[in-house]
Design a protein around this motif. Structure first.
Motif, short mmCIF file in Angstrom:
data_model
loop_
_atom_site.label_atom_id
_atom_site.label_comp_id
_atom_site.label_asym_id
_atom_site.label_seq_id
_atom_site.Cartn_x
_atom_site.Cartn_y
_atom_site.Cartn_z
N UNK A 321 48.31 33.98 59.45
CA UNK A 321 48.37 33.67 61.38
C UNK A 321 46.71 33.89 61.65
N UNK A 322 45.79 34.92 61.08
CA UNK A 322 44.28 34.44 61.09
C UNK A 322 44.27 34.06 60.99
N UNK A 328 48.41 31.84 69.13
CA UNK A 328 50.06 31.60 69.28
C UNK A 328 49.80 32.24 67.46
N UNK A 329 48.71 32.25 66.47
CA UNK A 329 48.10 32.82 65.88
C UNK A 329 48.43 34.51 65.53
N UNK A 330 47.81 34.50 66.46
CA UNK A 330 47.57 36.19 67.38
C UNK A 330 48.19 36.51 67.10
N UNK A 331 49.67 36.34 68.63
CA UNK A 331 50.28 36.87 69.19
C UNK A 331 52.39 37.32 67.81
N UNK A 332 51.64 35.84 66.44
CA UNK A 332 52.78 36.12 65.79
C UNK A 332 52.29 36.93 64.79
N UNK A 401 59.73 33.19 61.12
CA UNK A 401 59.30 31.82 62.03
C UNK A 401 58.14 32.06 63.22
N UNK A 402 57.51 32.93 63.80
CA UNK A 402 56.28 32.99 64.54
C UNK A 402 55.32 32.38 63.81
N UNK A 407 51.43 28.84 61.98
CA UNK A 407 50.74 27.80 61.35
C UNK A 407 50.86 26.29 60.89
N UNK A 408 51.92 25.95 62.24
CA UNK A 408 52.40 24.31 62.09
C UNK A 408 51.54 23.61 62.85
N UNK A 409 51.22 24.57 64.02
CA UNK A 409 50.17 24.46 65.14
C UNK A 409 49.24 24.34 65.17
N UNK A 410 48.79 24.63 63.96
CA UNK A 410 46.97 24.94 64.16
C UNK A 410 47.17 23.58 62.27
N UNK A 411 48.54 22.52 62.11
CA UNK A 411 47.80 21.67 61.22
C UNK A 411 47.82 22.24 59.70
N UNK A 412 48.15 24.03 59.40
CA UNK A 412 48.48 24.15 58.50
C UNK A 412 49.77 24.37 57.76
#
Lengths: 509, 179
Positions: A321-322, A328-332, A401-402, A407-412
């Motif tokens: 998430x970091x 979205x990463x911080x929320x997750x 899931x989050x 990760x997917x949203x940030x191309x990872x």
């Protein structure tokens, strides 16, 4: 030279003040009485302090303001991390009742000192979650760690606990020193100790400065020590196993919440413009951690070691998430930290109870046949294990899931795949515990007393044998387990809460 | 003037450091360490770091060294062993030290001493002065400063908790618990 008194926002500072008062109160009140009376009086003050701090945090929820001329900042992310720390500390106080190291006159620690150390650690976590400055960051980290070193070694009658305390002290100091060296380099490169100042400088010309790169590398290594991210995790299983179980529970959950909060502020905000420098490194750390943690947990017979390795793997999941470096990463991350607390605490509570009930300590045999013997505890442990594994219907599933989505949203995407693979491996050891609980008959106990050999002497048996049916512990355990399922089925309240925390960082995409 | 001060400080620092390891009496070694630390404080003064210089003298040369002196006076008089405690130390130690020296020299020369010709970074006039540090401690870092005092308090509590162990060990046999 003129002195201008800083504008102190007492409302924003109130959780910190409440916890500080609580530390002193717990110390003073602990001087009066002994045994049962001391336990009751200290716990009233300790739990009262935590409740007051939690109440003040909820009161400040939604605020977003600088405290004390910008050295600290209270926002929803800080409050969320603080609340996780407070809840886990409040959960550990009942667990520590009748713990052999705490109960006077036999134990050396005493409830006053134990709870003062615990609350002081929460104070450090509150400050680190609010830190906006490299100096505040480091002082708060020490304030968080020093009480934990002592708590780990507080069961001075057991050699394992002393070993655990010493190991944690040495490794923790090494981690702190590495981090401090790294922070000094970051300051040297950017010329500012403020996160905002670092961000401004990093956004300018110094991105490719070797000083900054060295600083980032050293700081990442130091923080990885604190978070028990592989390959800096070797201390974790030993320390988790040796420390008194209530301390392990607190350490596992609360430290991660607070330190991950500052990791977000340090990497995602202060070093945000240099994202290309640290993102691959943290991604590698996360991936290694997932593999090493899950593989290491496979052969463990000690439940606390198992949870230690599982914690390494979970830290790897949270690192993803970091790496995502997005809102979205911080929320997750915040969602997963809360979920991690809810999933882990019941497991540690069951281990604590079984340590006192059976002669097997934290060996997996201690939970053999638990399903027939104590169905309520067995249900709580099962829910906790299934949630840690990430089965649908539990909060762990939603959390993963989050994480994968971020990760997917940030191309990872490959990190998302790593999480999925790690989850599959982890089923092997989590389900092994579940199988022991429900399918095996109760392990035969060696004749001659119900107490493990670690204590010795009859008085300990009197103290430790009691309290295994303590209603407060049982109630808290079942409540946490129920919350694990509740938020797994109806996640929206927790999701909204985590989303608010994620939104509080304005600098992120 | 600055050169004289620098060489006085540098000679004091190096001489003190050499004396620490060269002197055979641990008591004199501690005294030499004090000379070393005070010389370092002088070097800090040349760098306009008055606060660090004062803290160096008060904390290290003062408090910590007094503690060292007490310990050496308390433990002192231990006969030095005739044999070397670590075999081959007399041979290996200079070798490793030389290796370290060569390594550091390579690192220093490797930077081509770029900063020697420059005047150094530009800093505000009162940067690092006791006044500005005091101001920071009372303004921006007020809470952090107080947190440091909490840290000291809780460290003392922790030390007492862990040291309570000895007392407890002593009472255990008295109770007759079989260990």
């Amino acid at each position: 030279m003129t002195f201008e008194a800083p504008d102190i926002d007492y409302a924003g500072l109130s959780p910190v003040l409440a916890l500080t008062v609580g530390v002193v109160l717990a110390l003073v009140v602990g001087l009066f009485g002994s045994g049962r009376r001391q336990r009751i009086v200290v716990s009233i003050f300790g739990l009262g302090t935590l409740a007051a701090a939690a109440g003040l945090c909820i009161w400040q929820w939604g605020e977003s303001k600088e405290l004390i001329a910008g050295a600290l900042r209270i926002d929803d992310l800080a409050i969320a991390a603080t609340l996780v720390a407070i809840v886990s500390a409040a959960f550990c106080i009942p667990l520590s009742w009748r713990e052999e190291s705490v109960e006077r006159p036999l134990g050396p620690t005493g409830h006053g000192e134990f709870q003062a150390l615990l609350i002081c650690s929460v104070l450090g976590m509150t400050l680190i979650a609010q830190a906006q400055n490299l100096i505040a960051f480091f002082v708060a980290l020490e304030l968080l760690s020093v009480p934990l070193y002592v708590l780990c070694g507080s069961a001075t009658r057991r050699e394992q606990s002393l070993e655990s305390g010493l190991k944690y002290l040495i490794i923790g100091s090494l981690g702190s020193a590495t981090l401090l060296y790294g922070l000094a380099f970051v300051y040297g490169a950017s010329g500012s100790t403020d996160f905002d100042g670092v961000r401004a400088a990093v956004g300018g010309a110094v991105v490719d400065d070797p000083l900054l790169l060295i600083g980032i590398a050293l700081a990442a290594a130091g923080l990885a020590f604190k978070l028990s991210v592989a390959p800096f995790h070797q201390w974790t299983p030993d320390v988790y196993q040796g420390a008194p179980t209530p301390v392990t529970a607190f350490m596992a959950v609360a430290t991660k919440a607070a330190v991950f909060c500052v990791v977000v502020r340090f990497f995602d905000v202060a070093l945000g413009p240099a994202v290309g420098d640290w993102q691959p490194a943290l991604a590698a750390l996360g991936a290694v951690s997932i593999v090493v943690g899950n593989a290491g947990a496979l052969g463990q017979d000690s439940l606390k070691r198992l949870l230690g390795y599982s914690g390494v793997a979970q830290a790897g999941y949270m690192m993803v998430a970091v790496v995502a470096a997005s809102e979205a990463g911080v929320s997750a991350l915040v969602f997963y930290l809360a979920a991690y607390a809810l999933m882990n605490l019941p497991a540690f509570a069951v281990i604590t109870i079984r340590e006192r009930e059976t002669p097997f300590g934290d060996h997996i045999r201690a939970v053999d046949g638990l399903g027939r013997e104590r169905p309520a505890l067995a249900a709580a442990l099962t829910i906790s294990m299934l949630a840690l594994a990430g089965l649908p219907g539990t909060v762990g599933f939603i959390g993963k899931l989050f994480l994968i989505e971020a990760a997917v949203d940030s191309d990872y995407t490959w990190l998302g795949v790593m999480i999925a693979i790690g989850t599959m491996i982890s089923l092997a050891y989590y389900l092994r515990v579940v199988a022991a609980v429900w399918m095996r008959p109760a392990a035969e106990r060696p004749a001659g007393g119900a107490m493990p050999a670690i204590a010795g002497g009859s008085q300990e048996a009197d103290t430790a044998g009691k309290g295994v049916r303590c209603r407060v512990i049982l109630g808290a355990t079942l409540l946490a387990a129920a919350a694990t399922v509740f938020f797994g089925v109806l996640p929206s309240p927790l999701v909204d809460w985590a989303a608010r925390a994620g939104e509080s960082i304005a600098a992120l995409p | 003037m600055e050169e004289i001060a620098f060489f006085a400080g540098a000679i004091g620092a190096l001489g003190g450091a050499i004396a620490v390891i060269a002197l055979r009496n641990p008591f004199y070694s501690v005294l030499a360490l004090i000379v070393h630390l005070i010389s370092l404080a002088g070097l800090f003064l040349i760098l306009y770091a008055e606060f660090i210089a004062a803290a160096q003298i008060v904390v290290y040369a003062g408090a910590v060294m007094v503690l060292y002196l007490f310990v050496t006076a308390y433990v002192g008089g231990v006969e030095e062993s005739i044999w070397e405690p670590i075999p081959g130390q007399r041979f290996l130690a200079p070798l490793l030290a030389a290796a370290l020296f060569i390594e550091l020299s390579i690192a220093v020369v490797g930077t081509a001493l770029k900063a020697v010709e420059s005047t150094g970074p530009t800093i505000p006039a009162d940067f690092g002065s006791p006044g500005s540090i005091g101001e920071l401690l009372l303004e921006r870092f007020l809470v952090v400063f107080e947190a440091a005092s909490m840290l000291l308090l809780i460290a003392a509590v922790g030390a007492i908790v862990l040291a309570g162990r000895k007392r407890e060990r002593e009472t255990v046999p008295a109770r007759g618990a079989g260990r």
